[in-house]
Write a protein that holds these residues in place. Structure first.
Motif, PDB file in Angstrom:
ATOM      1  N   GLU A 178      46.553  42.100  35.136  1.00 22.55           N
ATOM      2  CA  GLU A 178      45.964  41.272  34.084  1.00 22.55           C
ATOM      3  C   GLU A 178      44.467  41.572  33.907  1.00 22.55           C
ATOM      4  N   GLU A 179      43.796  41.913  35.013  1.00 23.73           N
ATOM      5  CA  GLU A 179      42.360  42.134  34.940  1.00 23.73           C
ATOM      6  C   GLU A 179      41.974  43.594  34.757  1.00 23.73           C
ATOM      7  N   ALA A 180      42.969  44.508  34.817  1.00 20.86           N
ATOM      8  CA  ALA A 180      42.644  45.923  34.778  1.00 20.86           C
ATOM      9  C   ALA A 180      41.954  46.322  33.490  1.00 20.86           C
ATOM     10  N   ALA A 181      42.320  45.666  32.396  1.00 26.69           N
ATOM     11  CA  ALA A 181      41.743  46.046  31.103  1.00 26.69           C
ATOM     12  C   ALA A 181      40.256  45.703  31.035  1.00 26.69           C
ATOM     13  N   GLN A 182      39.829  44.672  31.821  1.00 27.98           N
ATOM     14  CA  GLN A 182      38.425  44.293  31.760  1.00 27.98           C
ATOM     15  C   GLN A 182      37.554  44.962  32.806  1.00 27.98           C
ATOM     16  N   LEU A 183      38.173  45.687  33.698  1.00 32.19           N
ATOM     17  CA  LEU A 183      37.411  46.348  34.754  1.00 32.19           C
ATOM     18  C   LEU A 183      36.883  47.694  34.250  1.00 32.19           C
ATOM     19  N   PRO A 184      35.771  48.164  34.865  1.00 26.94           N
ATOM     20  CA  PRO A 184      35.283  49.505  34.506  1.00 26.94           C
ATOM     21  C   PRO A 184      36.393  50.541  34.749  1.00 26.94           C
ATOM     22  N   GLU A 185      36.319  51.663  34.045  1.00 26.43           N
ATOM     23  CA  GLU A 185      37.430  52.624  34.048  1.00 26.43           C
ATOM     24  C   GLU A 185      37.835  53.079  35.438  1.00 26.43           C
ATOM     25  N   PRO A 186      36.952  53.495  36.307  1.00 30.57           N
ATOM     26  CA  PRO A 186      37.452  53.900  37.648  1.00 30.57           C
ATOM     27  C   PRO A 186      38.131  52.754  38.363  1.00 30.57           C
ATOM     28  N   ALA A 187      37.576  51.545  38.301  1.00 31.53           N
ATOM     29  CA  ALA A 187      38.183  50.401  38.969  1.00 31.53           C
ATOM     30  C   ALA A 187      39.482  50.009  38.292  1.00 31.53           C
ATOM     31  N   GLY A 188      39.548  50.092  36.966  1.00 33.04           N
ATOM     32  CA  GLY A 188      40.781  49.759  36.244  1.00 33.04           C
ATOM     33  C   GLY A 188      41.907  50.716  36.576  1.00 33.04           C
ATOM     34  N   ARG A 189      41.553  52.006  36.611  1.00 34.15           N
ATOM     35  CA  ARG A 189      42.587  52.998  36.961  1.00 34.15           C
ATOM     36  C   ARG A 189      43.084  52.778  38.377  1.00 34.15           C
ATOM     37  N   ALA A 190      42.181  52.447  39.288  1.00 34.97           N
ATOM     38  CA  ALA A 190      42.594  52.180  40.673  1.00 34.97           C
ATOM     39  C   ALA A 190      43.469  50.943  40.744  1.00 34.97           C
ATOM     40  N   ALA A 191      43.147  49.916  39.950  1.00 29.21           N
ATOM     41  CA  ALA A 191      43.954  48.687  39.966  1.00 29.21           C
ATOM     42  C   ALA A 191      45.358  48.969  39.466  1.00 29.21           C
ATOM     43  N   ARG A 192      45.428  49.739  38.383  1.00 34.11           N
ATOM     44  CA  ARG A 192      46.762  50.067  37.857  1.00 34.11           C
ATOM     45  C   ARG A 192      47.558  50.908  38.856  1.00 34.11           C
ATOM     46  N   LEU A 193      46.893  51.837  39.556  1.00 35.52           N
ATOM     47  CA  LEU A 193      47.580  52.669  40.553  1.00 35.52           C
ATOM     48  C   LEU A 193      48.104  51.817  41.701  1.00 35.52           C
ATOM     49  N   VAL A 194      47.247  50.880  42.173  1.00 34.88           N
ATOM     50  CA  VAL A 194      47.685  49.990  43.264  1.00 34.88           C
ATOM     51  C   VAL A 194      48.879  49.155  42.810  1.00 34.88           C
ATOM     52  N   SER A 195      48.837  48.683  41.592  1.00 32.88           N
ATOM     53  CA  SER A 195      49.938  47.867  41.074  1.00 32.88           C
ATOM     54  C   SER A 195      51.235  48.670  41.010  1.00 32.88           C
ATOM     55  N   GLN A 196      51.142  49.903  40.501  1.00 39.23           N
ATOM     56  CA  GLN A 196      52.354  50.737  40.384  1.00 39.23           C
ATOM     57  C   GLN A 196      52.926  51.093  41.760  1.00 39.23           C
ATOM     58  N   GLU A 197      52.031  51.469  42.692  1.00 38.00           N
ATOM     59  CA  GLU A 197      52.508  51.824  44.024  1.00 38.00           C
ATOM     60  C   GLU A 197      53.101  50.624  44.739  1.00 38.00           C
ATOM     61  N   THR A 198      52.571  49.444  44.472  1.00 37.48           N
ATOM     62  CA  THR A 198      53.154  48.235  45.051  1.00 37.48           C
ATOM     63  C   THR A 198      54.559  48.010  44.533  1.00 37.48           C
ATOM     64  N   LEU A 199      54.746  48.223  43.239  1.00 35.36           N
ATOM     65  CA  LEU A 199      56.095  48.088  42.670  1.00 35.36           C
ATOM     66  C   LEU A 199      57.048  49.129  43.266  1.00 35.36           C
ATOM     67  N   ASN A 200      56.555  50.363  43.395  1.00 39.72           N
ATOM     68  CA  ASN A 200      57.402  51.407  43.990  1.00 39.72           C
ATOM     69  C   ASN A 200      57.779  51.066  45.427  1.00 39.72           C
ATOM     70  N   LEU A 201      56.816  50.577  46.198  1.00 41.23           N
ATOM     71  CA  LEU A 201      57.084  50.213  47.584  1.00 41.23           C
ATOM     72  C   LEU A 201      58.074  49.059  47.652  1.00 41.23           C
ATOM     73  N   THR A 202      57.940  48.120  46.747  1.00 41.64           N
ATOM     74  CA  THR A 202      58.871  46.987  46.716  1.00 41.64           C
ATOM     75  C   THR A 202      60.295  47.481  46.424  1.00 41.64           C
ATOM     76  N   ALA A 203      60.408  48.409  45.448  1.00 37.93           N
ATOM     77  CA  ALA A 203      61.736  48.953  45.126  1.00 37.93           C
ATOM     78  C   ALA A 203      62.325  49.697  46.319  1.00 37.93           C
ATOM     79  N   LEU A 204      61.499  50.476  47.042  1.00 37.62           N
ATOM     80  CA  LEU A 204      61.985  51.219  48.211  1.00 37.62           C
ATOM     81  C   LEU A 204      62.460  50.264  49.294  1.00 37.62           C
TER      82      LEU A 204
END
Length: 494
Positions: free
Chosen positions: A293-319
């Protein structure tokens, strides 16, 4: 090319014993027969030759060296006796006795064509030698003995007179004796053959019993009966084989037990770790939702990192969810929650829930119902259609067919299909067609879970390549699935 049918061990042993017996009996009986035949004929031949010599010596001195028919007739009549010589003929310069009828013998009422005497025998006798031969005359065996008559000269020397005497003796009695010997030899061979077969049966029985026991034990061992052992008796080679088998089975049982314990420990470890990870993953998922939810308002490096953490969390949950599901299959606690469902409607719901309704072509005849676990069938379909959309090429189709006892769901894409080397391993856990890929979108367990769900229904999931391109996954399920445990399992991830 099918292998040629081979004879059983019992048949081969019987054949070997019988062949050995026949060869031995034939060699022994044949040798005895030949020796006996030679001895019988030699004795008869010697007796006839000696008798003829004695009778011919009684003719000396000859009255004339140029005999006529009457003298030849007298000579021929003087040679036969009661035992050895039955009749004879005297020949002088192609004139022979008796004259009437020409070329026939008269003494004793028997007559003989002189052509029965071979030219070789005539030649030897004419040169002054004593010779004999066996011939067949009028269907019976005969011994012909020929000798020349000698004339004494005034100086006490002898010379060939030119008179030839040929005596004949029937060999019929000897032939009968020889035939009787042959019959006895055949009878002996038959008895020996029967004896050999009996010995072979006893031998094969004693040999094949432990062999059959070994085969039975090997089959049981192959079926998983690790406690199988063979009773050992004696100290021969078969007993050594039995002891070796028992030692091998004991060692195999020990290794299998260790492997099963290791496998159980590994499964327990995966299950425990997966369950322990669910609580921190739930917290991470909440944090990931906030970061999204906050990734869009974060600076680009921080936003990209937030989205990556979110995606990897979903992948880990699926595994983790997939590992928990696999551990339930491995531990045997997975069960079916059966309901009477409309299969076509279930397929549509699966596609609609995931937003695939417009991307997949369907061929779903109405009115096809089955007693299945809808959650597990939904998991299977979602995995197959999702893989086809991600890795194949459009159009992706889902086709339903049914008969009174089974339903079949076919998911197909029109891409290049699967490599032939990949096909046997598609449903292996964590298998990747490209070994160089360190990461992939999925956990590598989706197809393995799909097949386990199909087999839990007593069905199956298979894959082939279509002739015109594309992979074809076929799910076959019974229309009346039965849960052997009679349990309901509504938990587990999708």
């Amino acid at each position: 090319m099918s292998p040629r049918p081979s004879l059983g061990l019992r048949t081969r042993l019987l054949f070997a014993f019988a062949l050995l017996c026949v060869v031995t009996a034939a060699a022994v009986a044949g040798g005895i027969y030949v020796q006996a035949r030679t001895a019988i004929l030699q004795r008869t031949q010697d007796a006839t030759v000696q008798a003829m010599k004695s009778r011919v010596q009684a003719l000396y001195p000859l009255r004339t060296s140029t005999p006529g028919p009457e003298e030849l007739d007298d000579i021929a009549a003087a040679v036969p006796d009661q035992n050895s010589v039955e009749f004879a003929v005297a020949v002088y310069r192609e004139m022979h006795s008796p004259v009437p009828p020409p070329g026939r013998w008269r003494p004793g009422g028997r007559v003989l064509d002189l052509t029965v005497i071979s030219p070789e025998l005539r030649r030897v006798v004419a040169d002054g030698g004593l010779a004999w031969q066996r011939v067949v005359w009028e269907g019976m065996p005969w011994l012909i003995v020929g000798t020349p008559l000698l004339i004494a000269e005034p100086d006490h020397r002898t010379r060939v007179s030119g008179i030839e005497v040929y005596a004949a003796r029937s060999l019929l009695s000897e032939q009968r004796s020889i035939d009787e010997l042959a019959a006895r030899a055949w009878a002996t061979g038959g008895v020996a053959l029967a004896f050999a077969v009996a010995l072979a049966l006893l031998a094969t029985r004693s040999v094949l019993r432990p062999v059959r026991e070994l085969g039975r034990a090997a089959r049981l061992l192959g079926e998983g009966e690790m406690r199988t052992r063979i009773a050992v008796s004696g100290s021969d080679e078969l007993a050594d084989v039995a002891r070796t088998f028992n030692n091998t089975a004991a060692e195999l049982e020990r290794h299998v037990k260790q492997l099963r314990e290791m496998e159980a420990d590994a499964r327990r470890f995966v299950a425990d770790v997966s369950h322990e990870l669910r609580t921190p993953l739930a917290a991470l998922t909440a944090v990931a939702d906030v970061l999204d939810e906050e990734a869009a308002q974060l600076p680009e490096p921080a936003g990209r990192a937030a989205r990556l953490v979110s995606q990897e969390t979903l992948n880990l949950t699926a595994l983790v969810n997939d590992l928990i599901e696999i551990s339930r299959f491995d531990s045997g606690v997975a069960a079916l929650a059966l309901n009477e469902i409309d299969v076509a409607e279930l397929v549509r719901a699966t596609l609609r829930t995931r937003g695939w309704s417009e991307r997949a072509d369907t061929e779903l005849p109405p009115g096809v119902t089955a007693r299945l676990d809808p959650r597990r069938v939904d998991v299977i379909l979602a995995n197959l259609v999702g893989n086809a959309l991600r890795h194949g090429e459009p159009p992706v189709s889902v086709r339903l067919s049914a008969d009174p006892h089974w339903i079949a769901l076919e998911v197909r894409d029109h891409g290049p299909g699967l490599d032939e080397a990949v096909l046997p391993h598609v449903f292996d856990r964590f298998y990747k067609a490209n070994a160089a890929r360190a990461r992939s979108e999925g956990s590598g367990l989706g197809l393995a879970i799909a097949r386990e769900n199909a087999r839990l229904h007593r069905g199956d999931l298979t894959v082939t390549n279509a002739p015109d391109g594309g992979a074809v996954f076929t799910l076959r399920l019974p229309r009346r699935a039965h849960d052997p445990e009679g349990q309901t399992d509504t938990g587990g991830p999708e």
